[in-house]
Design a protein around this motif. Structure first.
Motif, short mmCIF file in Angstrom:
data_model
loop_
_atom_site.label_atom_id
_atom_site.label_comp_id
_atom_site.label_asym_id
_atom_site.label_seq_id
_atom_site.Cartn_x
_atom_site.Cartn_y
_atom_site.Cartn_z
N LEU A 242 0.88 -1.14 -0.01
CA LEU A 242 -0.12 0.08 0.13
C LEU A 242 0.93 1.20 0.15
O LEU A 242 0.56 2.41 -0.35
N LYS A 243 1.97 1.43 0.67
CA LYS A 243 2.82 2.60 0.74
C LYS A 243 4.04 2.39 0.05
O LYS A 243 4.94 1.46 0.40
N MET A 244 4.29 3.34 -1.15
CA MET A 244 5.59 3.16 -1.86
C MET A 244 5.99 4.56 -1.71
O MET A 244 5.44 5.33 -2.20
N GLY A 245 7.33 4.55 -1.33
CA GLY A 245 8.06 5.94 -1.21
C GLY A 245 7.83 6.66 0.21
O GLY A 245 6.90 5.97 0.92
N ALA A 246 8.73 7.51 0.42
CA ALA A 246 8.43 8.14 1.65
C ALA A 246 7.35 9.00 2.11
O ALA A 246 6.92 9.02 3.33
N THR A 247 6.54 9.28 1.15
CA THR A 247 5.47 10.13 1.28
C THR A 247 4.09 9.71 0.92
O THR A 247 3.06 10.05 1.29
N ALA A 248 4.03 8.76 -0.10
CA ALA A 248 2.75 8.23 -0.65
C ALA A 248 2.18 7.16 0.12
O ALA A 248 2.65 5.98 0.06
N SER A 249 1.27 7.50 1.01
CA SER A 249 0.51 6.62 1.93
C SER A 249 -0.46 5.79 1.26
O SER A 249 -0.77 4.87 1.89
N GLY B 222 -0.33 2.42 -3.23
CA GLY B 222 -1.03 1.12 -3.59
C GLY B 222 -2.30 1.16 -4.01
O GLY B 222 -2.77 0.45 -4.82
N LEU B 223 -3.16 2.03 -3.43
CA LEU B 223 -4.56 2.14 -3.88
C LEU B 223 -4.67 2.36 -5.08
O LEU B 223 -5.58 1.97 -5.88
N ASP B 224 -3.95 3.49 -5.45
CA ASP B 224 -3.91 3.96 -7.04
C ASP B 224 -3.58 3.01 -7.92
O ASP B 224 -4.30 2.47 -8.87
N PHE C 149 0.38 -2.29 7.21
CA PHE C 149 -0.54 -1.47 7.86
C PHE C 149 -1.70 -2.13 8.11
O PHE C 149 -2.45 -3.00 7.00
N LEU C 150 -2.30 -2.12 9.20
CA LEU C 150 -3.41 -2.79 9.48
C LEU C 150 -4.36 -1.65 9.83
O LEU C 150 -4.56 -1.13 11.05
N ASN C 151 -5.28 -1.32 8.79
CA ASN C 151 -6.00 -0.07 9.02
C ASN C 151 -7.37 -0.25 8.27
O ASN C 151 -7.48 -0.58 7.03
N ARG C 152 -8.52 0.12 8.85
CA ARG C 152 -9.77 -0.35 8.71
C ARG C 152 -10.11 0.46 7.37
O ARG C 152 -10.82 0.09 6.51
N GLN C 153 -9.88 1.66 7.31
CA GLN C 153 -10.21 2.58 6.09
C GLN C 153 -9.29 2.09 4.78
O GLN C 153 -10.06 2.15 3.74
N LEU C 154 -8.18 1.85 5.05
CA LEU C 154 -7.50 1.36 3.86
C LEU C 154 -7.92 0.09 3.24
O LEU C 154 -8.03 -0.17 2.05
N LEU C 155 -8.45 -0.97 4.37
CA LEU C 155 -8.97 -2.28 3.99
C LEU C 155 -10.25 -1.91 3.15
O LEU C 155 -10.40 -2.86 2.14
N LEU C 156 -11.03 -1.10 3.70
CA LEU C 156 -12.42 -0.95 3.00
C LEU C 156 -12.30 -0.38 1.77
O LEU C 156 -12.72 -0.74 0.69
N GLU C 157 -11.27 0.64 1.80
CA GLU C 157 -10.94 1.24 0.21
C GLU C 157 -10.48 0.16 -0.66
O GLU C 157 -11.04 0.11 -1.95
N ALA C 158 -9.51 -0.60 -0.14
CA ALA C 158 -9.09 -1.57 -1.12
C ALA C 158 -10.11 -2.64 -1.51
O ALA C 158 -10.17 -3.03 -2.66
N TYR D 179 -6.17 -9.10 1.48
CA TYR D 179 -5.55 -8.16 2.34
C TYR D 179 -4.76 -9.01 3.20
O TYR D 179 -5.43 -9.52 4.32
N VAL D 180 -3.41 -8.86 3.31
CA VAL D 180 -2.68 -9.62 4.24
C VAL D 180 -1.50 -8.91 4.90
O VAL D 180 -0.97 -8.01 3.98
#
Length: 218
Positions: free
Chosen positions: A62-69, A72-74, A94-103, A111-112
């Motif tokens: 999900l997170k690639m680079g120093a700033t792009a949180s 991975g979603l894109d 990252f275990l994050n509900r919002q990111l999980l639901l977005e994915a 999601y692993v």
């Protein structure tokens, strides 16, 4: 550990840490039914390698680079829209509900967390390859949350058998396991899954897991 199947599972690895990609490759290529066909360390490279190799599975950080949180979603959005046959498994620290639901909403099939053990990772890759949802136990637990009114309304249209099957889906059972536990054929399970998809307005098995969690079935 190895499970031989008649179909080779072609995998692309997307992570900005070379050491993570190398580690994954060394583990996956011990399996006779899995081959790593490409890798990338950024968003642009990910979309390019997916277009070039047409993989079955993309393990995507999900997170690639120093700033792009949410880079991975894109990438997930781009892969699902450009190559619908490829199934995306989010592989993240990252275990994050919002990111999980977005994915899930974007079409991710799994999601692993990166701390998952090898046996579970291989099981999830193989499950996703045959059309099942692939979530580790912590991700499934995270899906349990507040219940949406729209989903509750949709639930009223489900019959008892469909609710039973949705509960099995939420617990990660395959079609064959559901058929065995429900004493029905796999073709009947598939029929019910199509009906559930239509009633709930979802198109991916992963979305069914999300809906099932919102209904408290997990």
């Amino acid at each position: 550990m190895s499970t031989t199947t008649s179909t080779l599972i072609r995998v692309v690895l997307v992570d900005d840490h070379t050491i993570v990609r190398r580690g994954l490759q060394s583990v996956l290529e011990l399996e006779p039914d899995i081959r790593v066909v490409g890798e990338a360390g950024d968003e642009k490279g990910a979309l390019e390698v997916v277009a070039e190799t047409s993989p079955d599975i993309v393990l995507l950080d999900l997170k690639m680079g120093a700033t792009a949180s949410n880079g991975g979603l894109d990438v997930c959005r781009g892969i699902v829209s450009s190559l619908p046959t490829a199934r995306v498994i989010i592989f993240t620290a990252f275990l994050n509900r919002q990111l999980l639901l977005e994915a899930v909403k974007l079409g991710a099939s799994g999601y692993v967390q990166k701390e998952v053990d090898t046996v579970d990772l291989l099981r999830i890759i193989r499950a996703v390859h045959i059309g099942e949802a692939g979530f580790d136990s912590q991700a499934v637990g995270l899906l349990v949350g507040s219940v949406g009114n729209g989903i509750r309304e949709a639930e009223k249209s489900l019959n008892d058998r469909e609710i039973e099957i949705l509960r099995f889906i939420a617990r990660g059972f395959t079609n064959a396991e559901i058929a065995r536990r429900s004493y029905i054929s796999e073709s009947t399970v598939k029929y019910h899954l199509r009906s559930i998809s239509r009633k709930l307005g979802v198109s991916h098995r992963a979305e069914m897991v999300f809906v099932a969690s919102r209904l408290g079935f997990v």
